[in-house]
Design a protein around this motif. Structure first.
Motif, PDB file in Angstrom:
ATOM      1  N   GLY A  65      65.927  -3.863 -46.228  1.00 41.14           N
ATOM      2  CA  GLY A  65      67.325  -4.041 -46.586  1.00 41.14           C
ATOM      3  C   GLY A  65      68.073  -2.751 -46.835  1.00 41.14           C
ATOM      4  N   PHE A  66      67.413  -1.603 -46.639  1.00 36.38           N
ATOM      5  CA  PHE A  66      68.102  -0.329 -46.818  1.00 36.38           C
ATOM      6  C   PHE A  66      67.518   0.699 -45.847  1.00 36.38           C
ATOM      7  CE2 PHE A  66      64.478  -0.200 -49.658  1.00 36.38           C
ATOM      8  CZ  PHE A  66      63.977   1.088 -49.518  1.00 36.38           C
ATOM      9  N   GLU A 115      71.251   4.210 -47.695  1.00 39.09           N
ATOM     10  CA  GLU A 115      72.376   3.336 -47.404  1.00 39.09           C
ATOM     11  C   GLU A 115      71.904   1.889 -47.341  1.00 39.09           C
ATOM     12  OE1 GLU A 115      74.004   4.844 -43.788  1.00 39.09           O
ATOM     13  OE2 GLU A 115      72.411   4.021 -42.516  1.00 39.09           O
ATOM     14  N   VAL A 116      72.777   1.015 -47.828  1.00 34.77           N
ATOM     15  CA  VAL A 116      72.518  -0.430 -47.792  1.00 34.77           C
ATOM     16  C   VAL A 116      73.523  -1.025 -46.818  1.00 34.77           C
ATOM     17  CG1 VAL A 116      72.330  -2.547 -49.136  1.00 34.77           C
ATOM     18  CG2 VAL A 116      71.770  -0.341 -50.200  1.00 34.77           C
ATOM     19  N   ARG A 121      73.964  -4.056 -45.427  1.00 38.89           N
ATOM     20  CA  ARG A 121      74.409  -5.460 -45.461  1.00 38.89           C
ATOM     21  C   ARG A 121      74.502  -5.948 -46.897  1.00 38.89           C
ATOM     22  NH1 ARG A 121      70.723  -5.077 -41.262  1.00 38.89           N
ATOM     23  NH2 ARG A 121      71.576  -5.493 -39.177  1.00 38.89           N
ATOM     24  N   LEU A 122      75.200  -5.191 -47.720  1.00 40.09           N
ATOM     25  CA  LEU A 122      75.370  -5.602 -49.109  1.00 40.09           C
ATOM     26  C   LEU A 122      76.194  -6.882 -49.199  1.00 40.09           C
ATOM     27  CD1 LEU A 122      74.596  -4.604 -51.940  1.00 40.09           C
ATOM     28  CD2 LEU A 122      76.828  -3.482 -52.064  1.00 40.09           C
ATOM     29  N   ALA A 123      77.156  -7.006 -48.285  1.00 44.73           N
ATOM     30  CA  ALA A 123      77.984  -8.206 -48.148  1.00 44.73           C
ATOM     31  C   ALA A 123      78.500  -8.199 -46.716  1.00 44.73           C
ATOM     32  CB  ALA A 123      79.132  -8.204 -49.156  1.00 44.73           C
ATOM     33  N   LEU A 168      79.104  -1.842 -46.137  1.00 42.22           N
ATOM     34  CA  LEU A 168      77.981  -0.900 -46.208  1.00 42.22           C
ATOM     35  C   LEU A 168      78.246   0.058 -47.362  1.00 42.22           C
ATOM     36  CD1 LEU A 168      76.199   1.067 -43.405  1.00 42.22           C
ATOM     37  CD2 LEU A 168      77.360   2.356 -45.196  1.00 42.22           C
ATOM     38  N   VAL A 169      77.199   0.386 -48.127  1.00 47.79           N
ATOM     39  CA  VAL A 169      77.301   1.340 -49.229  1.00 47.79           C
ATOM     40  C   VAL A 169      76.291   2.456 -48.997  1.00 47.79           C
ATOM     41  CG1 VAL A 169      77.059   1.704 -51.706  1.00 47.79           C
ATOM     42  CG2 VAL A 169      78.131  -0.381 -50.854  1.00 47.79           C
ATOM     43  N   ARG A 170      76.720   3.701 -49.230  1.00 47.22           N
ATOM     44  CA  ARG A 170      75.880   4.861 -48.963  1.00 47.22           C
ATOM     45  C   ARG A 170      75.979   5.848 -50.118  1.00 47.22           C
ATOM     46  NH1 ARG A 170      78.474   6.340 -44.895  1.00 47.22           N
ATOM     47  NH2 ARG A 170      77.238   5.248 -43.321  1.00 47.22           N
ATOM     48  N   ALA A 178      81.650   3.631 -49.494  1.00 50.28           N
ATOM     49  CA  ALA A 178      81.457   2.304 -48.909  1.00 50.28           C
ATOM     50  C   ALA A 178      82.272   2.229 -47.627  1.00 50.28           C
ATOM     51  CB  ALA A 178      81.887   1.216 -49.877  1.00 50.28           C
ATOM     52  N   TRP A 238      83.963  -0.775 -45.241  1.00 57.32           N
ATOM     53  CA  TRP A 238      84.282  -2.195 -45.358  1.00 57.32           C
ATOM     54  C   TRP A 238      85.255  -2.592 -44.269  1.00 57.32           C
ATOM     55  CZ3 TRP A 238      88.182  -4.586 -49.218  1.00 57.32           C
ATOM     56  CH2 TRP A 238      88.069  -5.981 -49.195  1.00 57.32           C
TER      57      TRP A 238
END
Length: 380
Positions: free
Chosen positions: A187-188, A215-216, A218-220, A224-226, A272, A274
């Motif tokens: 997941g990351f 980095e993630v 598929r957080l939602a 993406l969050v890094r 992030a 989005w």
């Protein structure tokens, strides 16, 4: 701007008029491009950003001209080559497949105002054994001097990887880099870079730089969050020796960077990406930067004091906190309308490494583009 392709030939030509060319905050004295006076007085911040031709086949490419290229990991500016820097005339090539390829460039710049010339060559071997793993090995050299010609052993892609050599004919600056990116399946993703400077001159070995990040993706949905940490130790000093034996270690050309144009710093970033809608992309970002007192034009300290010299930060740390938001919105009419922005606020403590000097700067840019429809011409 113009883009075109015909059979194996592709090219582009882009001219941009922008005030950043006259006063760019990323460079110590602000000026990047020599002024061009107009017939009405004043100056015009005009620059040909890209102008190149590239000959392409399935397994090889050769290009000529000024090109923007980024040799960093995904979404990071490359240490050796970055499209955040300003483009310069060069010869470039790419040989290989999607899984493994060698990419390189070389250029000659008469940037010291005399008969001195500054030569740059960069090579990068990238390997993707699977879709989830990428790693690369890069090598760069900068050489030159009064009356010296280009040294083909540093340019020749067959004879590259001169990093470990210690001969000094000609003296040159050598940089090597390792990069890796891995989709863990948990997941990351994780990534990292390590850059080493191995100039073959007494007292000028082993400056370092690097990045680590996670980095993630598929957080939602659409988010993406890094998080990233970078450190860079003075990879652009010039040594104190002079004359024909001088090592051309300054890794800039007319104060125009080739790679990531920063030195002597620690940088923490979280951002992030989005897509709230198909036509809208947003990237909020928060940076925390600690920068030492030297800039890219400073001489290195004498060799005898290097063992006790601070490793990265020197003097009062300039501390910058910058919240910012970058975005792009596009409306697909017949003549597509596109709006881009990158705006933020810099809260700076000990500005220019002067204790007690604080300031707040609003820094950003907004661009509005009306694009032409896509025109395709053909002959039968």
């Amino acid at each position: 701007g113009l883009d075109g392709a015909a059979g194996p030939v592709a090219g582009a030509f882009r001219v941009r008029r922008h005030g950043i060319y006259l006063n760019d905050a990323q460079y110590p004295d602000g000026r990047v491009v020599p002024p061009r006076e107009t017939g009405f007085g004043g100056e015009v911040g005009l620059r040909v950003e890209e102008a190149y031709l590239e000959f392409q086949s399935r397994y090889a490419r050769v290009g000529f001209g000024s090109m923007y290229r980024n040799w960093g990991l995904p979404n990071l500016d490359g240490f050796l080559r970055s499209d955040y820097a300003y483009s310069q005339e060069e010869v470039s090539y790419r040989v290989g497949t999607d899984r493994i390829y060698l990419i390189g460039m070389f250029a000659s710049y008469g940037d010291y105002g005399t008969d001195t010339t500054h030569y740059v060559a960069i090579h990068r071997l990238e390997v993707r054994p699977t879709d989830n793993l990428l790693f690369s090995v890069s090598e760069s050299s900068v050489h030159g001097g009064p009356g010296q010609s280009m040294n083909w052993k540093l340019v020749n892609p067959v004879g590259i990887w001169q990093i470990a050599r210690t001969d000094g004919d000609p003296p040159y600056n050598k940089l090597g880099q390792l990069d890796a990116w891995w989709r863990t399946g948990l997941g990351f993703n994780v990534y990292g870079s390590l850059l080493a400077d191995a100039t073959n001159d007494n007292g000028s070995c082993c400056q370092m730089g690097g990045s680590l990040g996670v980095e993630v993706p598929r957080l939602a949905p659409g988010l993406l969050v890094r998080a990233n940490f970078s450190a860079l130790q003075s990879l652009a000093y010039t040594p104190n020796n002079s004359g024909e034996n001088r090592v051309w270690e300054r890794y800039t050309v007319e104060q125009i960077g080739i790679g990531w144009d920063k030195a002597d710093l620690y940088l923490f970033s979280i951002e992030a990406e989005w897509f709230p809608a198909a036509s809208l992309w947003l990237r909020p970002k928060l940076d925390l930067q600690f920068r030492g007192a030297f800039d890219i034009r400073d001489d290195r300290p004498p060799a005898e004091v290097l063992p006790i010299w601070p490793r990265i930060l020197v003097g009062a740390d300039e501390t910058t906190v910058r919240p910012a938001i970058e975005g792009r919105w596009r409306k697909d009419w017949r003549w597509p309308l596109e709006v881009e922005w990158d705006v933020g606020v810099n809260f700076i403590s000990d500005y220019a490494n002067q204790p007690g000097v604080n300031r707040t700067d609003f820094v950003g840019n907004i661009a509005i583009r009306l694009r032409t429809p896509r025109w395709v011409f053909g002959l039968k």
